[in-house]
Write an enzyme that holds these catalytic residues in place. Structure first.
Site, PDB file in Angstrom:
ATOM      1  CB  SER A 176      -0.985   0.000   1.177  1.00 52.80           C
ATOM      2  OG  SER A 176      -0.314  -0.214   2.389  1.00 52.80           O
ATOM      3  CG  HIS A 204      -3.853  -0.569  -2.328  1.00 56.06           C
ATOM      4  ND1 HIS A 204      -4.360   0.711  -2.278  1.00 56.06           N
ATOM      5  CD2 HIS A 204      -3.536  -0.900  -1.050  1.00 56.06           C
ATOM      6  CE1 HIS A 204      -4.323   1.140  -1.024  1.00 56.06           C
ATOM      7  NE2 HIS A 204      -3.840   0.185  -0.261  1.00 56.06           N
ATOM      8  CE  LYS A 236      -7.674   1.261   0.916  1.00 47.27           C
ATOM      9  NZ  LYS A 236      -7.032   0.309   1.818  1.00 47.27           N
TER      10      LYS A 236
HETATM   11  C1  PLP Z   1      -6.959   0.146   3.256  1.00 45.35           C
HETATM   12  C2  PLP Z   1      -6.403  -1.198   3.553  1.00 45.35           C
HETATM   13  C3  PLP Z   1      -7.006  -2.031   4.486  1.00 45.35           C
HETATM   14  C4  PLP Z   1      -8.131  -1.557   5.366  1.00 45.35           C
HETATM   15  O1  PLP Z   1      -9.313  -1.474   4.688  1.00 45.35           O
HETATM   16  P1  PLP Z   1     -10.471  -0.497   5.242  1.00 45.35           P
HETATM   17  O2  PLP Z   1     -11.682  -0.961   4.551  1.00 45.35           O
HETATM   18  O3  PLP Z   1     -10.042   0.879   4.869  1.00 45.35           O
HETATM   19  O4  PLP Z   1     -10.515  -0.700   6.728  1.00 45.35           O
HETATM   20  C5  PLP Z   1      -6.528  -3.308   4.631  1.00 45.35           C
HETATM   21  N1  PLP Z   1      -5.472  -3.744   3.903  1.00 45.35           N
HETATM   22  C6  PLP Z   1      -4.833  -2.944   3.026  1.00 45.35           C
HETATM   23  C7  PLP Z   1      -3.665  -3.478   2.268  1.00 45.35           C
HETATM   24  C8  PLP Z   1      -5.275  -1.656   2.825  1.00 45.35           C
HETATM   25  O5  PLP Z   1      -4.645  -0.851   1.976  1.00 45.35           O
END
Ligand code: PLP
Length: 387
Positions: A176, A204, A236
């Site tokens: 990330s 992602h 996302k």
């Molecule tokens: C954003 C993210 C999460 C958390 O997800 P949310 O729905 O925002 O709580 C978990 N793992 C990764 C790799 C992320 O980038």
């Protein structure tokens, strides 16, 4: 008693103090933040679906049909037809037998680790995994071991050293803060050879990687049958909120029985599930969005190359500019903001000491002129002191 004021002062002195900016409208490249117009390059809304007309319309129809709150946890009476249909559609799209919705990705990762590992077991994680995977490993009560970044050989050595208990291997699909892609084929073979269960967190990658947007497995040419657990978030690329875990019938039933972050929390609003169903349909019917994102990534990297802005090798929408020192990075972010470009400074402990960075993220809905403006302003950033 703990002196909170001192701790906060110390954070400020170290340039680690975090604060929020207030946005006035939808998530999109041109935003008004703290009263000032900016072009944003820090959202994870990679395809521009957070404010997509079909997704919004589905959300509104969902609210009309189901109201707003779900009223209870999934196992009480909060599991609506909308949630259920979304789970089935996600299973169809990902190619897994079943999926299970969680209210957030953070909770999905805590829940999986706690349900599938415990005392006497081992959880093995990439050093650069997302905080929620690391926290899941810690909370599970299993022995947490971190292997070198994207290094299946180091993982293999650590797997060999553990000959008792179950072994769970957790990795980001796309890292990330760096944007590089996990060596999924290498992870699969290490896990197969050493009787470990692999989970890929594709927060992602889902929706953006692979020919059909199915994510990092499709990108790597790895079949879902080779990765027992797959997790992705919906906040996302899908532009809504929440997350899901995909796996076999038995795995999903186990999570329903055991994952505390599934059981003891209110189901997310059904309208969010309706909106996500619409996003999933857009993702399948609009491959041009992924094409636009890829074009933007290539265009941005070319422009940086021509103007001498130093990038990493990342080929994804996450394009970090590593600056190194925390203070320099915060100052760079402030300079960019003064020029109307919003990119947040990512600092320790989110990333390792000495690797503070501007985490640039690109979206399918950035225009060429947004990117031109970004590159022209990035030129003023001092060269990296990290390398
Ligand atoms: C954003 C993210 C999460 C958390 O997800 P949310 O729905 O925002 O709580 C978990 N793992 C990764 C790799 C992320 O980038």
């Amino acid at each position: 008693m703990k002196n909170l004021g001192n701790d906060l002062q110390q954070r400020k002195a170290q340039h680690l103090y975090r604060s929020r900016r207030i946005s006035e409208g939808p998530q999109q490249p041109e935003m008004v933040i703290d009263g000032r117009p900016v072009i944003s390059f820090c959202s994870n809304d990679y395809l521009g679906l957070a404010n997509h007309p079909e997704v919004k319309a589905a959300f509104i129809r969902g609210a009309e049909k189901y109201g707003v709150g779900s009223g209870a946890a999934h196992l009480i009476n909060g599991h609506s037809r909308a949630h259920h249909a979304l789970e089935e559609e996600l299973a169809g799209y990902t190619g897994y037998p079943r999926t299970l919705l969680f209210s957030t990705g953070y909770m999905a990762n805590l829940g999986v680790a706690q349900a599938l590992a415990g005392r006497g077991d081992s959880v093995l994680e990439d050093r650069l995994n997302h905080a929620s995977l690391l926290d899941g490993g810690l909370l599970s009560g299993a022995r947490l071991m971190r292997y070198r970044h994207n290094d299946s050989n180091d993982l293999t050595e650590k797997l060999v050293s553990r000959n008792q208990g179950d072994k769970l291997v957790l990795s980001d699909g796309v890292f990330s803060m760096d944007g590089d892609i996990a060596d999924i084929a290498g992870l699969v073979s290490a896990c197969n050879n050493h009787d470990a269960m692999l989970m890929i967190d594709d927060a992602h990658g889902f929706g953006v990687l692979g020919r059909n947007g199915r994510g990092s497995l499709e990108h790597a040419g790895v079949s879902p049958a080779d990765v027992p657990l797959y997790m992705a978030t919906l906040g996302k690329a899908l532009g809504t909120a929440g997350a899901f875990v995909a796996g076999s019938e038995e795995l999903i039933e186990t999570l329903i029985q055991q994952a505390r972050t599934y059981i003891y929390t209110t189901a997310s609003p059904p309208a969010v599930a309706e909106a996500t169903r619409a996003s999933l349909a857009v993702i399948q019917s609009s491959p041009q969005l992924r094409q636009q994102l890829d074009d933007n990534i290539r265009y941005f990297r070319n422009c940086c190359n021509q103007t001498g802005v130093e990038l990493t090798d990342s080929q994804t929408a996450i394009q970090p500019v590593i600056i190194g020192e925390t203070q320099t990075t915060v100052e760079a972010s402030e300079q960019l903001l003064a020029q109307g470009i919003l990119i947040t400074a990512i600092r320790p402990p989110t990333v390792a000491e000495g690797t503070a960075r501007l985490r640039i993220t690109l979206s399918a809905v950035h225009s060429r002129s947004h990117i031109d403006k970004l590159v022209s302003v990035l030129k003023i950033i001092p060269p990296s002191d990290a390398r």
